[in-house]
Scaffold this motif. Structure first.
Motif, PDB file in Angstrom:
ATOM      1  N   TYR A 130     -90.177 -20.239  83.002  1.00 45.29           N
ATOM      2  CA  TYR A 130     -89.869 -20.547  81.620  1.00 45.29           C
ATOM      3  C   TYR A 130     -91.091 -20.315  80.732  1.00 45.29           C
ATOM      4  CZ  TYR A 130     -87.961 -23.054  77.648  1.00 45.29           C
ATOM      5  OH  TYR A 130     -87.509 -23.383  76.421  1.00 45.29           O
ATOM      6  N   LEU A 137     -85.090 -21.634  84.490  1.00 43.88           N
ATOM      7  CA  LEU A 137     -86.382 -20.953  84.452  1.00 43.88           C
ATOM      8  C   LEU A 137     -87.538 -21.916  84.670  1.00 43.88           C
ATOM      9  CD1 LEU A 137     -85.945 -18.366  81.587  1.00 43.88           C
ATOM     10  CD2 LEU A 137     -85.912 -17.998  84.023  1.00 43.88           C
ATOM     11  N   SER A 138     -87.390 -23.167  84.206  1.00 40.47           N
ATOM     12  CA  SER A 138     -88.537 -24.061  84.386  1.00 40.47           C
ATOM     13  C   SER A 138     -88.653 -24.580  85.798  1.00 40.47           C
ATOM     14  CB  SER A 138     -88.490 -25.249  83.423  1.00 40.47           C
ATOM     15  OG  SER A 138     -87.280 -25.352  82.794  1.00 40.47           O
ATOM     16  N   ILE A 196     -88.460 -22.509  88.436  1.00 43.47           N
ATOM     17  CA  ILE A 196     -88.956 -21.440  89.300  1.00 43.47           C
ATOM     18  C   ILE A 196     -90.463 -21.458  89.157  1.00 43.47           C
ATOM     19  CG2 ILE A 196     -88.972 -18.992  89.766  1.00 43.47           C
ATOM     20  CD1 ILE A 196     -86.266 -18.758  88.591  1.00 43.47           C
ATOM     21  N   TYR A 197     -91.167 -21.805  90.248  1.00 47.19           N
ATOM     22  CA  TYR A 197     -92.616 -21.915  90.192  1.00 47.19           C
ATOM     23  C   TYR A 197     -93.203 -20.603  90.669  1.00 47.19           C
ATOM     24  CZ  TYR A 197     -91.221 -26.747  89.949  1.00 47.19           C
ATOM     25  OH  TYR A 197     -90.610 -27.905  89.579  1.00 47.19           O
ATOM     26  N   GLN A 239     -97.370 -20.987  87.335  1.00 44.32           N
ATOM     27  CA  GLN A 239     -96.695 -21.038  86.040  1.00 44.32           C
ATOM     28  C   GLN A 239     -95.205 -21.008  86.332  1.00 44.32           C
ATOM     29  OE1 GLN A 239     -97.537 -17.440  83.920  1.00 44.32           O
ATOM     30  NE2 GLN A 239     -98.542 -16.517  85.641  1.00 44.32           N
ATOM     31  N   THR A 240     -94.446 -21.660  85.492  1.00 43.07           N
ATOM     32  CA  THR A 240     -92.997 -21.594  85.697  1.00 43.07           C
ATOM     33  C   THR A 240     -92.460 -20.365  84.979  1.00 43.07           C
ATOM     34  OG1 THR A 240     -92.476 -22.872  83.753  1.00 43.07           O
ATOM     35  CG2 THR A 240     -92.829 -24.086  85.793  1.00 43.07           C
ATOM     36  N   GLU A 270     -82.784 -22.718  80.322  1.00 42.27           N
ATOM     37  CA  GLU A 270     -84.159 -23.241  80.282  1.00 42.27           C
ATOM     38  C   GLU A 270     -84.483 -24.007  81.548  1.00 42.27           C
ATOM     39  OE1 GLU A 270     -82.832 -22.173  76.592  1.00 42.27           O
ATOM     40  OE2 GLU A 270     -82.115 -24.035  77.487  1.00 42.27           O
TER      41      GLU A 270
END
Lengths: 366, 382
Positions: B68, A196-197, A199-200, B65-66, A193
């Protein structure tokens, strides 16, 4: 203080009026003061004040620069640069052969361009790097975040999730064998998580959105100071169609390259661009060359070309200021970008044939 | 986004008026100018111009947007991420089927089953979500006049006999397939541009263009000067429009392409072989090249290099051993090279039991060309 009025960053109408009134140096302007200026030129007092503030800022900037302080131009010795470069991290690609020919991995503060035919693995490498940049420092990574600017729409979240899961697993294996405390602590925050969070993702549909996004990138990077990688997947795609004016295209591309160099340097991040290949029709045969023309070739510091040799994927280091030209094989597995097993591979003599315009390097060490 | 007027970018009224005197009305015009030019046309200082640039960029730039958030959105709605082809092994390798939101290309020599595949996918898209479909309408742009409504009904009736048990259901399905016959490049492009409103009004869930290559190759003769650039231009414009539609509405887009022979005495041989899966050997090599040796007359997907970059997934259909044919996954961001064998039956395409997974590409070539029997080869991850 003796700076000519024509070189100050004022509006052109104002500059014209100042020249007509006979002002020549910045010092004269400062001496006149806002009220005097407004009377002589015929502008309002507020405008005059604004102009003087600009002049004052410019002049103090100049003074700082000549005094050798930290201004916009950096001055340092080669020794300081050497220490900086050696301390710098690399973003590993999980393919040890590729890391070797790059001198350790994708370098920060430099622009790396990856060219290749469709389907050869450019986007896979970008996705792998977006995950690898987040590896914590105790595992040999740079512990940064990633900005992914997508112009082709080939970013698949599921694939990134697979790559990220494999990377986390790899780090867990390392942590188990080494059993160190900071490894365990780092692993707590290094999960699917969190990867992935960080990566913008920006999806740019045409070149205007891409230009706009790159203008806004410095502000974004100041807010998210942990970003260490900017990927632009498909810099060629928006510029390759609908452009009647090729000189405009060259100008926009050059401007883009300049801004990216500034971003790479100021924020200490690596910039990775992917380019397409185009067919150049020659006299007797045609060859595949990187798209966007000859002048674009100067923009990137490091250039990698991915190509096929029968069924093997090969990566060639085409341009680099510090590493030798060489070719290595790689493969793409469900876990991401990897070496070909077994990793021992004889050096390909085709590397000199790849670029007939470069003089082949002669092997001096025997 | 580019055509956005500067007024809507929240620039002041007088600035907009001043800029319109220099013919700068949209964000595109504004961002294409250099800083010095901007200073001249706006009459502002350097710092102010930078602020204006930032303001206009904010109006144009995409939203962040991310990864995730994207994943969460997809997992919330998993069935909408793919359109299952009901060819079970193919779906497994493609992680669900034809992906939504990207372009999929089907290439093959004539008569292998492209149109059959497209007709089958049209039926599948109209099925309810519980049966693996998308429960929506289909836009079918036919440039070769190859669509047969009778075949459509035959496939539907034979593939899903329990669902299409009444005439009523069949008519309902056929009503939701909208067929457009376009015969020139211009009309195809105009039709694609008009699709945005159609998709919303008719609740379209699948776009099929059969075939892109036939209109393009009819109109553009690449041997003539200038035609190559125009052709690439047309294709690139079409591709970006379709990509925009696919992503905006999250629907799959299927395009069909033809095979071309690149002759050794002409231009572009090794250059066009952008991937080994493109280097197809047919058991029947059509026409001029004759000898069928590797040097002369190898076949590749038509429409060139730039087009290959634009499509995200490429499936190649080939003859194998009549009536068996094979389907190859040649380019996909999620799947490796794989081959499956199929035949064309009353119910559409049917996969044969024997299939080779994880083939390395030379095996694929050999299989298709000379050897009728299967040759097991080293695995993909060896």
């Amino acid at each position: 203080m003796q700076r000519a009025v024509g070189s100050l960053p004022l509006g052109p109408a104002l500059r014209a009026r100042l020249a007509a009134a006979g002002f020549q140096t910045a010092q004269e302007l400062l001496d006149t003061g806002p009220c005097g200026l407004s009377r002589e030129i015929g502008i309002s007092k507020e405008e005059a004040l604004e102009a003087l503030q600009v002049v004052r800022q410019e002049c103090s900037g100049d003074a700082a620069r000549t005094a050798g302080g930290a201004g916009t131009t950096r001055k340092c010795t080669a020794l300081e640069l050497l220490e900086e470069e050696q301390a710098q991290g690399f973003i590993i690609t999980f393919c040890s052969a590729l890391d070797n020919i790059l001198g350790g991995g994708v370098q920060l503060t430099k622009i790396t361009e990856v060219c290749g035919a469709p389907g050869v693995g450019k986007t896979q490498l970008c996705m792998q790097l977006a995950v690898d940049v987040q590896i914590p420092e105790c595992f040999g990574g740079v512990c940064g975040e990633a900005v992914f600017i997508d112009t082709e729409g080939s970013f698949m979240v599921d694939r990134v999730a697979d790559i990220a899961a494999a990377c986390v697993q790899h780090c867990q294996l390392i942590a188990e064998t080494h059993q160190e405390e900071d490894h365990q602590k780092a692993l707590e925050t290094f999960s699917l998580e969190s990867i992935l969070s960080h990566i913008y993702y920006f999806r740019c549909r045409d070149y205007i959105e891409l230009l706009a996004q790159v203008y806004l990138l410095p502000d974004f990077l100041s807010e998210h100071s942990k970003v260490r990688l900017v990927v632009i997947d498909g810099i060629a795609f928006p510029f390759r169609h609908d452009f009647e004016d090729l000189s405009l295209r060259t100008r926009l591309l050059n401007g883009l390259a300049q801004q990216l160099i500034i971003i790479a340097n100021d924020h200490k991040s690596a910039v990775v661009l992917t380019n397409q290949m185009t067919t150049r029709i020659g006299q007797s045969q045609s060859t595949l060359v990187p798209a966007l023309g000859e002048s674009w070739g100067h923009a990137a510091t490091v250039r990698l070309i991915f190509h096929w040799d029968k069924s093997q994927r090969l990566a060639t280091l085409y341009k680099s200021p510090s590493q030798k030209e060489s070719t290595i094989p790689y493969t793409i597995t469900p876990h991401g970008f990897r070496d070909v097993q077994p990793p021992a591979v004889t050096q390909n003599t085709e590397s000199t044939e790849m670029n007939p315009r470069k003089r082949p390097r002669r092997e001096e060490e025997k | 986004m580019a055509a956005k007027k500067l007024r809507r970018a929240k620039l002041s009224q007088e600035l907009c008026e001043r800029l319109s005197r220099y013919q700068i009305t949209t964000c595109q015009d504004f961002l294409c100018l250099s800083l010095l030019e901007l200073m001249k046309v706006t009459g502002q200082s350097y710092r102010n111009v930078q602020k204006l640039l930032r303001q206009v960029s904010l109006a144009c730039a995409p939203k962040m947007q991310t990864a995730y958030e994207m994943k969460v959105r997809r997992s919330v709605n998993p069935s909408s991420a793919f359109l299952s082809t009901t060819l079970h092994s193919l779906d497994k390798v493609l992680h669900g089927g034809v992906p939504c939101g990207s372009l999929t290309e089907i290439t093959s020599p004539p008569g292998c089953g492209k149109t059959q595949f497209c007709i089958m996918m049209s039926v599948l898209a109209t099925l309810p979500v519980s049966m693996g479909g998308l429960d929506g309408a289909v836009v079918y742009i036919d440039t070769e006049s190859a669509f047969s409504a009778e075949r459509l009904v035959e496939i539907a009736g034979n593939r899903f006999p329990t669902y299409f048990d009444s005439d009523e259901k069949l008519f309902c399905m056929t009503r939701s397939i909208h067929l457009y016959r376009e015969l020139t490049c211009d009309s195809v492009l105009k039709r694609i541009k008009s699709l945005e409103e159609e998709i919303i009004s008719k609740k379209v869930k699948l776009i099929i263009i059969d075939s892109v290559a036939s209109v393009v190759r009819k109109e553009f003769d690449t041997k003539l000067q200038g035609n190559l650039a125009e052709r690439s231009n047309f294709l690139a414009r079409g591709a970006s429009l379709l990509k925009y539609l696919a992503e905006e509405f999250s629907i799959p887009v299927i395009l069909t392409n033809q095979i071309t022979t690149s002759l050794s005495n002409g231009l572009a041989i090794p250059a066009d072989l952008v991937s080994p899966a493109d280097d197809l050997f047919l058991s029947e090599v059509s026409g001029a090249s004759g000898s069928g040796k590797k040097e002369s007359g190898c076949v590749t997907a038509a429409l060139g290099n730039t087009w290959s970059h634009s499509v995200n997934t490429r499936l190649i259909l080939q003859y194998h051993d009549l009536p068996t044919r094979q389907i190859l996954v040649a380019k996909s961001p999620v799947a490796p090279f794989s081959v499956f064998f199929y035949t064309i039956e009353k119910s559409g395409l049917v996969l044969q039991g024997l299939w080779i997974k994880w083939l390395s590409a030379p095996a694929v070539l050999l299989c298709s060309a000379c050897l009728p029997q299967m040759v097991p080869m080293a695995g993909f991850y060896a």
